[in-house]
Design a protein around this motif. Structure first.
Motif, mmCIF file in Angstrom:
data_model
loop_
_atom_site.group_PDB
_atom_site.id
_atom_site.type_symbol
_atom_site.label_atom_id
_atom_site.label_comp_id
_atom_site.label_asym_id
_atom_site.label_seq_id
_atom_site.Cartn_x
_atom_site.Cartn_y
_atom_site.Cartn_z
ATOM 1 N N ALA A 196 108.102 95.609 24.050
ATOM 2 C CA ALA A 196 108.521 94.226 23.810
ATOM 3 C C ALA A 196 107.558 93.253 24.480
ATOM 4 O O ALA A 196 107.197 93.415 25.648
ATOM 5 C CB ALA A 196 109.935 94.006 24.335
ATOM 6 N N LEU A 197 107.156 92.252 23.727
ATOM 7 C CA LEU A 197 106.311 91.182 24.248
ATOM 8 C C LEU A 197 107.143 89.904 24.335
ATOM 9 O O LEU A 197 107.542 89.344 23.310
ATOM 10 C CB LEU A 197 105.103 90.943 23.322
ATOM 11 N N PRO A 198 107.444 89.418 25.541
ATOM 12 C CA PRO A 198 108.189 88.153 25.671
ATOM 13 C C PRO A 198 107.279 86.983 25.317
ATOM 14 O O PRO A 198 106.153 86.886 25.814
ATOM 15 C CB PRO A 198 108.590 88.122 27.143
ATOM 16 N N ILE A 199 107.761 86.098 24.483
ATOM 17 C CA ILE A 199 106.912 85.026 23.976
ATOM 18 C C ILE A 199 107.601 83.668 24.122
ATOM 19 O O ILE A 199 108.805 83.578 24.353
ATOM 20 C CB ILE A 199 106.563 85.245 22.487
ATOM 21 N N LEU A 200 106.789 82.628 23.992
ATOM 22 C CA LEU A 200 107.257 81.265 23.759
ATOM 23 C C LEU A 200 106.829 80.884 22.351
ATOM 24 O O LEU A 200 105.682 81.117 21.955
ATOM 25 C CB LEU A 200 106.665 80.281 24.770
ATOM 26 N N HIS A 201 107.719 80.306 21.605
ATOM 27 C CA HIS A 201 107.417 79.962 20.222
ATOM 28 C C HIS A 201 106.401 78.827 20.158
ATOM 29 O O HIS A 201 106.390 77.922 20.982
ATOM 30 C CB HIS A 201 108.700 79.561 19.488
ATOM 31 N N TYR A 202 105.551 78.883 19.140
ATOM 32 C CA TYR A 202 104.574 77.836 18.844
ATOM 33 C C TYR A 202 103.648 77.560 20.032
ATOM 34 O O TYR A 202 103.376 76.407 20.355
ATOM 35 C CB TYR A 202 105.288 76.537 18.430
ATOM 36 N N ARG A 203 103.158 78.641 20.653
ATOM 37 C CA ARG A 203 102.197 78.467 21.733
ATOM 38 C C ARG A 203 100.993 79.370 21.485
ATOM 39 O O ARG A 203 101.149 80.565 21.241
ATOM 40 C CB ARG A 203 102.829 78.778 23.103
ATOM 41 N N MET A 204 99.806 78.771 21.563
ATOM 42 C CA MET A 204 98.577 79.469 21.227
ATOM 43 C C MET A 204 98.332 80.674 22.129
ATOM 44 O O MET A 204 97.883 81.732 21.666
ATOM 45 C CB MET A 204 97.400 78.499 21.325
ATOM 46 N N GLU A 205 98.591 80.531 23.428
ATOM 47 C CA GLU A 205 98.324 81.641 24.346
ATOM 48 C C GLU A 205 99.119 82.888 23.954
ATOM 49 O O GLU A 205 98.610 84.009 24.031
ATOM 50 C CB GLU A 205 98.673 81.232 25.780
ATOM 51 N N PHE A 206 100.353 82.717 23.512
ATOM 52 C CA PHE A 206 101.180 83.859 23.154
ATOM 53 C C PHE A 206 100.783 84.426 21.796
ATOM 54 O O PHE A 206 100.945 85.631 21.555
ATOM 55 C CB PHE A 206 102.656 83.456 23.178
ATOM 56 N N ALA A 207 100.263 83.578 20.905
ATOM 57 C CA ALA A 207 99.730 84.102 19.651
ATOM 58 C C ALA A 207 98.550 85.026 19.918
ATOM 59 O O ALA A 207 98.404 86.081 19.271
ATOM 60 C CB ALA A 207 99.319 82.949 18.738
ATOM 61 N N ASP A 228 101.510 80.148 16.039
ATOM 62 C CA ASP A 228 102.843 80.634 16.412
ATOM 63 C C ASP A 228 102.790 82.152 16.570
ATOM 64 O O ASP A 228 102.289 82.846 15.675
ATOM 65 C CB ASP A 228 103.857 80.247 15.347
ATOM 66 N N PRO A 229 103.277 82.725 17.683
ATOM 67 C CA PRO A 229 103.175 84.185 17.887
ATOM 68 C C PRO A 229 103.936 84.998 16.838
ATOM 69 O O PRO A 229 103.476 86.077 16.454
ATOM 70 C CB PRO A 229 103.735 84.393 19.294
ATOM 71 N N LEU A 230 105.098 84.526 16.370
ATOM 72 C CA LEU A 230 105.824 85.271 15.341
ATOM 73 C C LEU A 230 105.036 85.292 14.034
ATOM 74 O O LEU A 230 104.952 86.325 13.359
ATOM 75 C CB LEU A 230 107.200 84.653 15.106
ATOM 76 N N VAL A 231 104.445 84.167 13.678
ATOM 77 C CA VAL A 231 103.626 84.107 12.464
ATOM 78 C C VAL A 231 102.390 84.981 12.622
ATOM 79 O O VAL A 231 101.992 85.691 11.687
ATOM 80 C CB VAL A 231 103.238 82.647 12.168
ATOM 81 N N GLU A 232 101.792 84.965 13.801
ATOM 82 C CA GLU A 232 100.609 85.803 14.023
ATOM 83 C C GLU A 232 100.960 87.286 13.916
ATOM 84 O O GLU A 232 100.198 88.074 13.349
ATOM 85 C CB GLU A 232 100.005 85.490 15.394
ATOM 86 N N GLY A 233 102.122 87.676 14.446
ATOM 87 C CA GLY A 233 102.543 89.065 14.331
ATOM 88 C C GLY A 233 102.743 89.473 12.881
ATOM 89 O O GLY A 233 102.313 90.556 12.458
ATOM 90 N N ALA A 234 103.405 88.618 12.091
ATOM 91 C CA ALA A 234 103.603 88.927 10.675
ATOM 92 C C ALA A 234 102.279 88.937 9.932
ATOM 93 O O ALA A 234 102.054 89.784 9.040
ATOM 94 C CB ALA A 234 104.552 87.899 10.069
#
Length: 654
Positions: free
Chosen positions: A15-26, A87-93
């Motif tokens: 599991a990767l804990p993320i903040l939504h809409y943040r470049m560093e987490f993407a 966004d990290p979720l978008v980057e993952g998809a």
């Protein structure tokens, strides 16, 4: 630099804990996929919007919006999901689709999710200290927070779906928000039942985000999203050093040959993006947000100089970053957001710089209005529930009531390349009257200031004997109070007034920056004769028969209609530069005994001797002692090729 990636593992789930809409987490998502090499990627989104979400991901880098209606006790509300690169979720998809990894959307579809704002540290801290200590501090700060009933229900549902995925996959990469991960980990270790939830939702729509809305509502402002998008693939080559300007420019040979093809503003801004992408970290590294903001400032300063002719000074740069840092600290951030940057730009430089900063910071080159999807316009209130307003008042012409508030920001442009070159068929030249009025007013101001300075130099102070003279000098009396004496002052009369005025902005010792030299006469008895040196008119065409120049220095002499061409006068041949020649001409043509000389440095001592032999005196004022705002306003002049251009000049000169 510390190792930034951190994963929480339970069972086959990484599991990767993320903040939504943040470049560093993407960027951390990319690192996590490279390290884990998962055979399944699970993200915190409901599967009822999967079809339209995947469609929007495939459209990247064009930004899409998925939207649908939610019904509840408070009525119907519309939910919007932005599909943007950082966004990290978008980057993952997106990586799952590119690398053909199975993608699962495991969240529950719930109605009327309550609005709440988590107090989260600035995401830039991840770049400096890494994700592990960042996540640890977040867990400590929220240990006593009680989750909502809907959140507990969502976490139990996601845990059940992860348990189902664990039966068929050995390495699952989970991307979910920090606020859910610890409870989701606990729920995963417990037996779960299939949640009762909506399995299908009608009315899920997707639209293309309108380019105007793209400037305002992205989670990361467009410049950062663009940098991230450029760095996802191989970095572009270094753009050429020579490029077009945001202001239309021609060279002399191009005027003769009929002009050149205009370089579009979009291509210039895109080159600025490409240069920034190359200098915010090595290839494959996390982009440094602080360097991005520094490069954004530098690129803005470059375009600002092209637009106004004025550089951004080092003290303005220092003040900008100090103000922005303090402003960010007041809101509990390490680095300022876009609003704080714009406020700093407006306060520390001027409104023109802030507008140029906004134009570059909100530039996203891939978004187009013509799309296979319908366009949708959204405001920050629609997506984020609120907005902050900042106003720019550039030095531009204002329009009347009822006209577009953005129209005055648009300079009149050519319909076809080379159209403006048709206005140079008139052999005579003239000035733009509003600029004449401004510079004559400033010349009169300098004369008054010079006379005042002369008057102050003529004060004489002495102990009181038999007369009070012009009054008691309190400063000198208090300074020598131990003597027990009273000091009086006497103002001696200044003989003669101030005649000519010389203002030197740049000495131009190599003679290359301001090669254009001109002497022109006043058109009536309210104008002075003038000699100046400036940038070449042909280098900056502002309209048909209208050229924009910048003074290197000028000289005003009154009364008018007396001055010969000082640049070809053999009497001034011994001058070492244009600034000395103007000073000699001012001494020669003045009918009053004093000449005001404004420059960065005082004249050579020989000029005081020359002035004394002529029965005159030079009054020196340091250029830095005058208002930089006023100097900036008078430094630009426009040369019109023919008096007929005065009727249309106001449409091209702002």
């Amino acid at each position: 630099m510390p190792h930034r990636l951190h994963l929480e593992q339970f069972g086959p789930v990484h599991a990767l804990p993320i903040l939504h809409y943040r470049m560093e987490f993407a960027h951390l998502v990319r690192q996590a996929i490279d390290r884990v090499k998962p055979d399944c990627i699970a993200i915190e989104l409901p599967d009822t919007i999967e079809e339209q979400f995947i469609r929007g991901v495939r459209r990247l880098p064009e930004i899409s919006v998925v939207w649908y209606d939610l019904k509840g006790n408070g009525g119907t509300q519309t939910a919007y999901l932005l599909i943007e690169p950082a966004d990290p979720l978008v980057e993952g998809a997106r990586l799952a689709l590119e690398r053909q990894i199975p993608l699962q959307l495991i969240d529950l579809d719930v109605e009327q999710y309550p609005e709440h704002h988590d107090l989260l540290p600035d995401s830039y801290a991840v770049h400096r200290i890494g994700l592990a200590p960042y996540y640890l501090q977040y867990c400590c700060a929220t240990a006593t927070t009680t989750p909502s009933t809907i959140d507990r229900r969502r976490e139990a549902g996601m845990a059940w779906r992860l348990q189902q995925l664990a039966k068929n996959h050995e390495r699952i990469l989970l991307l979910c928000g920090m606020s859910h991960l610890e409870r989701l980990r606990t729920e995963f270790s417990l037996p779960q039942t299939q949640p009762l939830t909506r399995s299908r939702r009608s009315g899920v729509n997707i639209a293309n985000l309108h380019p105007d809305s793209c400037r305002e509502i992205l989670g990361e402002f467009p410049f950062i999203s663009s940098i991230y998008e450029l760095r996802r693939s191989k970095l572009p080559p270094e753009p050429a050093a020579e490029e077009g300007s945001l202001r239309k420019r021609y060279k002399m040979l191009e005027l003769i040959n009929g002009g050149k093809t205009e370089v579009s503003e979009e291509s210039i801004l895109r080159r600025a993006l490409e240069r920034t992408a190359l200098h915010v970290g090595a290839e494959g590294e996390m982009p440094d947000r602080q360097r991005i903001q520094l490069r954004l400032f530098q690129e803005t300063a470059k375009h600002y100089k092209q637009e106004t002719g004025e550089p951004v000074h080092i003290w303005q740069k220092r003040t900008f970053f100090r103000f922005a840092r303090n402003y960010a600290a007041l809101s509990g951030r390490l680095l300022p957001d876009l609003f704080q940057l714009l406020a700093s730009a407006r306060g520390c430089v001027d409104d023109n710089f802030a507008f140029a900063f906004c134009r570059l910071a909100t530039f996203y080159p891939w978004q187009r209005e013509d799309s296979e999807l319908p366009n949708i316009r959204l405001s920050p209130e629609d997506v984020w529930g609120g907005s902050r307003l900042i106003r720019f008042r550039p030095r531009q012409q204002r329009l009347g009531k009822g006209l577009s508030p953005l129209q005055f920001l648009k300079r009149k442009r050519e319909k076809h390349p080379g159209d403006w070159l048709k206005g140079f068929d008139n052999a005579s030249i003239c000035s733009f009257p509003p600029e004449d009025l401004a510079i004559e007013d400033y010349g009169r101001f300098l004369k008054k200031k010079g006379a005042k300075q002369l008057s102050e130099e003529q004060w004489r102070v002495e102990p009181l004997t038999s007369s009070l003279l012009d009054g008691i000098d309190m400063r000198e009396t208090l300074r020598n109070i131990h003597e027990g004496k009273i000091y009086v002052k006497e103002q001696q009369r200044v003989k003669g007034g101030v005649g000519s005025v010389v203002v030197i902005f740049d000495h131009d010792r190599d003679g290359t920056r301001f090669p254009y030299m001109m002497t022109w006469l006043g058109e009536h008895d309210q104008e002075s004769d003038m000699a100046f040196y400036a940038t070449p008119p042909a280098d900056n065409v502002a309209g048909p028969g209208i050229c924009r120049c910048e003074y290197g220095g000028f000289m005003l002499s009154y009364p008018p209609m007396r001055m010969h061409d000082v640049w070809r006068d053999p009497d001034y041949a011994f001058a070492r530069g244009k600034h000395e020649l103007l000073l000699l001409a001012a001494l020669d043509y003045t009918i009053d005994p004093h000449v005001v000389y404004v420059a960065p440095r005082p004249p050579r001592s020989i000029f005081r001797q020359i002035a004394a032999r002529m029965g005159k005196k030079i009054v020196f004022m340091p250029l830095g002692s005058l208002s930089p705002v006023k100097l900036k306003a008078i430094r630009v002049l426009h040369i019109l090729y023919g008096h007929d251009k005065r009727e249309i000049a106001k449409e091209y000169i702002w």
